[in-house]
Design a protein around this motif. Structure first.
Motif, PDB file in Angstrom:
ATOM      1  N   ARG A 271     -11.770   3.871   4.195  1.00  0.00           N
ATOM      2  CA  ARG A 271     -13.035   3.512   4.828  1.00  0.00           C
ATOM      3  C   ARG A 271     -14.157   3.830   3.860  1.00  0.00           C
ATOM      4  N   ASP A 272     -14.684   2.785   3.243  1.00  0.00           N
ATOM      5  CA  ASP A 272     -15.746   2.930   2.244  1.00  0.00           C
ATOM      6  C   ASP A 272     -15.317   3.916   1.156  1.00  0.00           C
ATOM      7  N   THR A 303     -12.469  -0.859   2.058  1.00  0.00           N
ATOM      8  CA  THR A 303     -12.188  -0.559   3.459  1.00  0.00           C
ATOM      9  C   THR A 303     -10.997  -1.407   3.889  1.00  0.00           C
TER      10      THR A 303
END
Length: 337
Positions: A271-272, A303
């Motif tokens: 995630r990011d 992501t």
């Protein structure tokens, strides 16, 4: 010209043979395929002062070569391609130079850290996940390319994580558990259940050459105290918190417990996440090596959710999502640009 005598020739020949063997050991240890048997054989070979000195000299040369290449590999400068040099061939040469620098620099750090890893009692290879129950009911889960030693007896009560990632589940019935990562220590609360995930990697820069490590410590349940180094104030983590260990590490922050250590469920969840970290994870599950050609590309964010059993599929999806190109050298080496 004066011809050396036979004894001098024999001595020189013996010295050359020892040097060649020492360099062969360095290459073997930094190949990524060395085994515990290799570590034992090397220890036996280094039992004589002559062999030990030759090995240290070869290892030092290998490390200095990596330092020199890293120091001279500055920002890319645009130059006119030589006549007859196609863009594809030019890119291949540039990529090959970057791979050589990255590979030799990484190999120097690997050489320092490899022996404790090879001797570890619990160790996993590429794409392998291992679970074991230790005395006192402690459950350990090792991620791919991880290694640790457990000292749970009358003399010591700690676990040393040498490389990779591991999850520790501590039952309420035992006293506190100490996990050692480099200079850092994390201690669970006595008589309280806890679930902790630790991820470590060689520290950037000179300290990484001599075994310095950075780490991320995530507390999934219970409580844990993290001491980054002797004399440094401790940090207390509650469930759902993580802290980094190292010069540029993050302080305590909230995490998604379900996403942390998703490798335990056969998944990689990002995630990011910087591409550099994503590539580090993929390299633990894919034979060969993926290299990112530039720091700007390494900083790109990813992501997604990917299956550990299909690393090539994950690589293709990430390349497409970030509009990256790749250069392949055989079946194993991939350079992302």
């Amino acid at each position: 010209m004066i011809e050396p005598n036979r004894q001098d020739r024999a001595t020189n020949g013996d010295d050359d043979s020892v040097r060649r063997q020492a360099h062969a050991w360095v290459v073997r240890l930094t190949s990524g395929t060395a085994t515990q048997d290799d570590a034992k054989a090397l220890a036996a070979w280094r039992s004589t002062p002559e062999h030990d000195a030759a090995f240290r000299a070869a290892a030092g040369l290998w490390r200095r070569t990596g330092d020199a290449l890293a120091a001279t590999s500055g920002p890319a400068v645009a130059r006119e391609a030589p006549r007859g040099m196609t863009r594809r061939r030019m890119l291949g040469r540039v990529a090959a130079g970057g791979v050589a620098t990255a590979s030799i620099a990484a190999a120097g750090a690997t050489l320092v850290l490899q022996l404790p890893t090879l001797r570890a009692a619990y160790r996993t290879g590429t794409g392998e996940i291992r679970t074991a129950t230790l005395p006192g009911g402690i459950l350990i889960e090792l991620d791919a390319e991880s290694a640790l030693d457990a000292h749970l007896d009358d003399m010591r009560q700690d676990i040393v994580l040498h490389a990779g990632s591991a999850a520790f589940t501590v039952p309420a019935t035992r006293a506190s558990l100490t996990v050692v990562v480099g200079e850092a220590r994390l201690i669970t609360e006595p008589s309280e259940p806890a679930e902790v995930v630790v991820r470590c990697k060689p520290r950037r820069g000179l300290s990484g050459w001599v075994g310095g490590q950075d780490a991320d410590v995530a507390c999934l349940s219970g409580r844990v105290t993290v001491v980054p180094a002797p004399g440094v104030p401790a940090t207390r983590l509650a469930a759902g918190q993580e802290v980094g260990i190292g010069p540029d590490a993050r302080g305590p922050h909230a995490i998604d417990v379900a996403a942390t250590a998703a490798w335990r469920r056969g998944l990689l969840v990002f995630r990011d996440t910087p591409l550099s970290q994503v590539v580090d994870d993929l390299n633990r599950y894919r034979p060969g090596r993926i290299v990112v050609a530039s720091s700007a590309t390494a900083a790109r964010r990813v992501t997604g959710v990917f299956h550990l059993a299909r690393p090539e599929e994950a690589l293709g999806s990430i390349r497409t999502a970030l509009a990256l190109s790749e250069v392949r050298f055989g079946d194993r080496l991939v350079v992302l640009r």
